[in-house]
Design a protein around this motif. Structure first.
Motif, short mmCIF file in Angstrom:
data_model
loop_
_atom_site.label_atom_id
_atom_site.label_comp_id
_atom_site.label_asym_id
_atom_site.label_seq_id
_atom_site.Cartn_x
_atom_site.Cartn_y
_atom_site.Cartn_z
N LYS A 297 0.84 -1.19 0.00
CA LYS A 297 0.00 0.00 0.00
C LYS A 297 0.88 1.25 0.00
O LYS A 297 1.90 1.31 0.68
N LEU A 298 0.45 2.24 -0.77
CA LEU A 298 1.22 3.48 -0.93
C LEU A 298 1.47 4.12 0.43
O LEU A 298 0.56 4.27 1.24
N GLN A 299 2.73 4.48 0.69
CA GLN A 299 3.07 5.08 1.98
C GLN A 299 4.36 5.88 1.87
O GLN A 299 5.09 5.80 0.88
N ASP A 300 4.64 6.64 2.91
CA ASP A 300 5.87 7.41 3.01
C ASP A 300 7.05 6.45 3.18
O ASP A 300 6.96 5.46 3.92
N LEU A 301 8.16 6.75 2.50
CA LEU A 301 9.33 5.88 2.55
C LEU A 301 10.47 6.46 3.37
O LEU A 301 11.53 5.82 3.51
N SER A 302 10.29 7.64 3.92
CA SER A 302 11.41 8.36 4.54
C SER A 302 12.00 7.63 5.74
O SER A 302 13.17 7.86 6.08
N GLY A 303 11.25 6.74 6.38
CA GLY A 303 11.77 6.06 7.56
C GLY A 303 12.65 4.86 7.26
O GLY A 303 13.22 4.26 8.19
N PHE A 304 12.81 4.50 5.98
CA PHE A 304 13.59 3.32 5.62
C PHE A 304 15.01 3.68 5.21
O PHE A 304 15.24 4.70 4.55
N ARG A 305 15.96 2.84 5.61
CA ARG A 305 17.36 3.06 5.25
C ARG A 305 17.61 2.76 3.79
O ARG A 305 18.56 3.29 3.19
N ALA A 306 16.82 1.88 3.19
CA ALA A 306 16.95 1.56 1.78
C ALA A 306 15.63 1.01 1.28
O ALA A 306 14.83 0.48 2.05
N ALA A 333 10.73 10.57 -5.15
CA ALA A 333 10.91 11.54 -4.07
C ALA A 333 11.91 11.02 -3.04
O ALA A 333 12.75 11.77 -2.53
N TYR A 334 11.83 9.74 -2.74
CA TYR A 334 12.77 9.13 -1.80
C TYR A 334 14.19 9.23 -2.33
O TYR A 334 15.14 9.54 -1.58
N ALA A 335 14.37 8.99 -3.64
CA ALA A 335 15.69 9.10 -4.25
C ALA A 335 16.19 10.54 -4.19
O ALA A 335 17.37 10.79 -3.89
N ASP A 336 15.31 11.50 -4.48
CA ASP A 336 15.69 12.91 -4.46
C ASP A 336 16.10 13.39 -3.07
O ASP A 336 16.89 14.32 -2.93
N GLN A 337 15.56 12.71 -2.04
CA GLN A 337 15.89 13.07 -0.66
C GLN A 337 17.15 12.39 -0.16
O GLN A 337 17.49 12.49 1.03
N GLY A 338 17.85 11.68 -1.06
CA GLY A 338 19.09 11.03 -0.67
C GLY A 338 18.95 9.58 -0.27
O GLY A 338 19.88 8.99 0.31
N GLY A 339 17.80 8.96 -0.56
CA GLY A 339 17.57 7.57 -0.18
C GLY A 339 18.35 6.60 -1.04
O GLY A 339 18.73 6.90 -2.18
N HIS A 340 18.59 5.42 -0.49
CA HIS A 340 19.30 4.34 -1.19
C HIS A 340 18.28 3.42 -1.85
O HIS A 340 17.35 2.94 -1.19
N ILE A 341 18.47 3.13 -3.13
CA ILE A 341 17.55 2.27 -3.87
C ILE A 341 18.34 1.21 -4.62
O ILE A 341 19.35 1.50 -5.28
N ALA A 437 27.51 7.59 -6.22
CA ALA A 437 28.33 6.92 -5.21
C ALA A 437 27.64 5.67 -4.68
O ALA A 437 27.64 5.42 -3.47
N SER A 438 27.05 4.92 -5.58
CA SER A 438 26.38 3.65 -5.26
C SER A 438 25.12 3.83 -4.42
O SER A 438 24.62 2.86 -3.84
N ARG A 439 24.58 5.03 -4.39
CA ARG A 439 23.32 5.23 -3.68
C ARG A 439 22.15 4.66 -4.46
O ARG A 439 21.16 4.18 -3.88
N VAL A 462 24.65 1.67 2.74
CA VAL A 462 23.37 2.25 3.18
C VAL A 462 23.43 2.74 4.63
O VAL A 462 22.41 3.11 5.21
N GLY A 463 24.63 2.76 5.21
CA GLY A 463 24.80 3.31 6.54
C GLY A 463 24.49 2.36 7.68
O GLY A 463 24.22 2.80 8.80
N LEU A 464 24.57 1.06 7.41
CA LEU A 464 24.26 0.06 8.44
C LEU A 464 25.45 -0.86 8.68
O LEU A 464 25.31 -2.04 8.98
N GLY A 465 26.64 -0.31 8.57
CA GLY A 465 27.86 -1.10 8.70
C GLY A 465 28.08 -1.69 10.07
O GLY A 465 28.87 -2.63 10.24
N LYS A 466 27.39 -1.18 11.10
CA LYS A 466 27.57 -1.70 12.45
C LYS A 466 26.81 -3.01 12.69
O LYS A 466 27.02 -3.68 13.69
N ILE A 467 25.93 -3.36 11.77
CA ILE A 467 25.18 -4.61 11.91
C ILE A 467 26.13 -5.80 11.69
O ILE A 467 26.87 -5.84 10.70
N THR A 468 26.10 -6.74 12.60
CA THR A 468 26.98 -7.91 12.54
C THR A 468 26.26 -9.08 11.87
O THR A 468 25.11 -9.38 12.19
N LEU A 469 26.94 -9.72 10.95
CA LEU A 469 26.38 -10.90 10.31
C LEU A 469 26.55 -12.11 11.22
O LEU A 469 27.63 -12.31 11.79
#
Length: 504
Positions: A297-306, A333-341, A437-439, A462-469
């Motif tokens: 369903k259509l929604q705002d994407l701003s809260g997602f890291r990618a 719009a998400y891309a224009d705001q600097g989002g990762h896709i 830059a790979s965004r 995407v700015g989540l490098g602290k997550i451990t595999l």
């Protein structure tokens, strides 16, 4: 120890059929568990599903396409997947039609009526595939499809009781107590069958039980008394391991996610109407500290890291859906705001300037305007690309597979991956496109998140490098999960009784 009477002088292997009262009741899971259990006992075991309907497919070492469920089952059995394990694959392209894949190669798009006009030839193809497997393996675990008692489809049955009869296979029927009405599922299934086919059914497995198992003891007795058939066990719900799902029914009708309710870092996968290969994201979903949401369903994407645009079995239709629903504006719009896709396969094609279909491979010939997120352009054309591929992202090597109709031309930007092997043949070529830059990036490579180094690099971007595999992760984690599944199954199901059925 589960001892089968394997006679080395016997010309063909034994068979066991796992059918169901409905779709998504657990047939694939039961088949996977049995493949692992018997393979662990040294029995040469292989899976088989005569006809599979799913847009979740994969590629064999020979570069041929088959259902991912049978690839998973082959992995559990410790053998390479082969198209004889799934000789007929239907990939839905709409409400009434599917692309028909026969022995790993795209045949043509057919309506259901057109498909069943070929039932005699298709059944012969499936039987021949099963015969070849029985010449190579000691035991074949045969999975059914949907309900084994679809009265309107039974005259044209290619995969359930008719195939079990051909193989002289005892039948176990799986029912799902979580869906509710498990007694009606079982009794109703039997009532829809003629006596000859009722007699093929040797017993039942009750799947997805929650709560105190003792509360169902009376239910087991009732089923056994009413049907004069054994309940071989009751499988409890599990959440301490994960096995790939066969059908996208597990991600149907996802709810919108309010940005204020996103507590942990989160990734959004757009749930396209014709989504394919959604299991690409299983490894990501296993990461602690990261939530992966399928959203429709259509929604705002701003809260997602990618945001990820996944594969599609009908790229132009799903692209038009993105435009019609307003998703294309939200994504831009998400891309224009600097989002990762990230776009994968069909999602990658949609991110370009246009998708051309001059030959009408996905419907009427024509052109669809893309999302114009990447400087690429796609032409849909045969033949279909199906490869197991090895690739490199700069200094990190990965493995994946490609399944797509058409070619994408990069107009600008940089390639994402260097591909150095396809179907065991060395090559030197490029895949994908990346800008900013790979965004913003796209690729044809399915399964890329199964490689730890590839996942780690993407998380860093995407700015989540602290997550451990976790260890194990990716393909190694899948193998561990098969062990957990086998142990879970053996704890609750009478495998010795199943052995007796096979040995009869």
């Amino acid at each position: 120890m589960h001892n089968l009477n394997i006679n080395n002088n016997k010309q063909r292997g034994l068979c066991l059929a796992v059918l169901g009262t409905a779709s998504d009741v657990g047939k694939s899971i039961v088949t996977t568990a049995l493949c692992r259990i018997f393979a662990d006992q040294g029995v040469r075991t292989a899976p088989f599903k005569a006809q599979n309907m799913s847009n979740n497919s994969g590629v064999t070492p020979e570069g041929l396409e088959m259902g991912r469920a049978q690839i998973v089952q082959a992995e559990a059995a410790g053998i390479p997947p082969h198209v004889d394990m799934n000789p007929i694959l239907l990939k839905p392209t709409g409400d009434t039609g599917s692309q028909v894949v026969i022995l790993g190669e795209a045949f043509e798009d057919l309506t259901a009526i057109q498909y069943y006009k070929n039932k005699t030839r298709l059944f012969s193809i499936a039987c021949s595939a099963l015969d070849r497997l029985r010449d190579l393996y000691d035991l074949i675990i045969m999975e059914g499809a949907g309900s084994c008692a679809e009265v309107n489809l039974m005259p044209d049955d290619l995969v359930n009781l008719r195939m079990a009869e051909y193989a002289d296979a005892p039948v176990i029927v799986v029912a799902d107590i979580h869906k509710g009405g498990v007694f009606a599922q079982i009794i109703g299934t039997l009532e829809c069958l003629p006596q000859k086919q009722r007699d093929q059914i040797a017993g039942f497995i009750i799947n997805r039980f929650r709560g105190d198992m003792r509360l169902f003891d009376a239910g087991v007795r009732w089923i056994q008394e009413r049907t004069a058939k054994k309940v071989l066990g009751v499988l409890p719900w599990y959440n301490h391991f994960h096995i790939e799902s066969e059908d996208s029914v597990v991600i149907e009708n996802p709810k919108a996610i309010s940005p204020e309710k996103i507590d942990s870092p989160a990734i959004a996968v757009i749930r396209l109407p014709h989504i394919s290969n959604f299991t690409d994201f299983d490894s990501l979903s296993s990461l602690l500290g990261l939530d992966v949401y399928f959203i429709e369903k259509l929604q705002d994407l701003s809260g997602f890291r990618a945001v990820i645009l996944p594969g599609s079995k009908n790229t132009r239709s799903d692209l038009n859906w993105l435009h019609a629903t307003g998703w294309s504006q939200k994504i831009s719009a998400y891309a224009d705001q600097g989002g990762h896709i990230l776009g994968i396969c069909g999602g990658y094609q949609m991110m370009g300037h246009a998708v051309h279909d001059p030959d009408g491979l996905e419907g009427r010939p024509g052109k669809s305007q893309g999302l114009i997120l990447l400087p690429v352009e796609t032409i849909l054309k045969a033949p279909k690309t199906t490869t197991r591929s090895r690739f490199a992202w700069q200094d990190i090597e990965g493995t994946g597979y490609e399944i797509h109709m058409g070619q994408t031309r990069r107009l600008d930007g940089e390639p994402l991956f260097q591909v150095f092997e396809r179907n065991r043949i060395p090559c030197e070529t490029e895949d994908g496109c990346t800008i900013h830059a790979s965004r913003i990036m796209g690729t044809y490579m399915h399964g890329l998140f199964d490689t730890p180094g590839i996942t780690k690099r993407w998380l860093n971007i995407v700015g989540l490098g602290k997550i451990t595999l976790p260890d194990p992760y990716g393909l190694a984690a899948k193998d561990t999960a098969y062990d957990h599944l086998a142990a879970h199954f053996e704890k609750h199901i009478d495998v010795s009784e199943i052995v007796k059925l096979i040995n009869k």
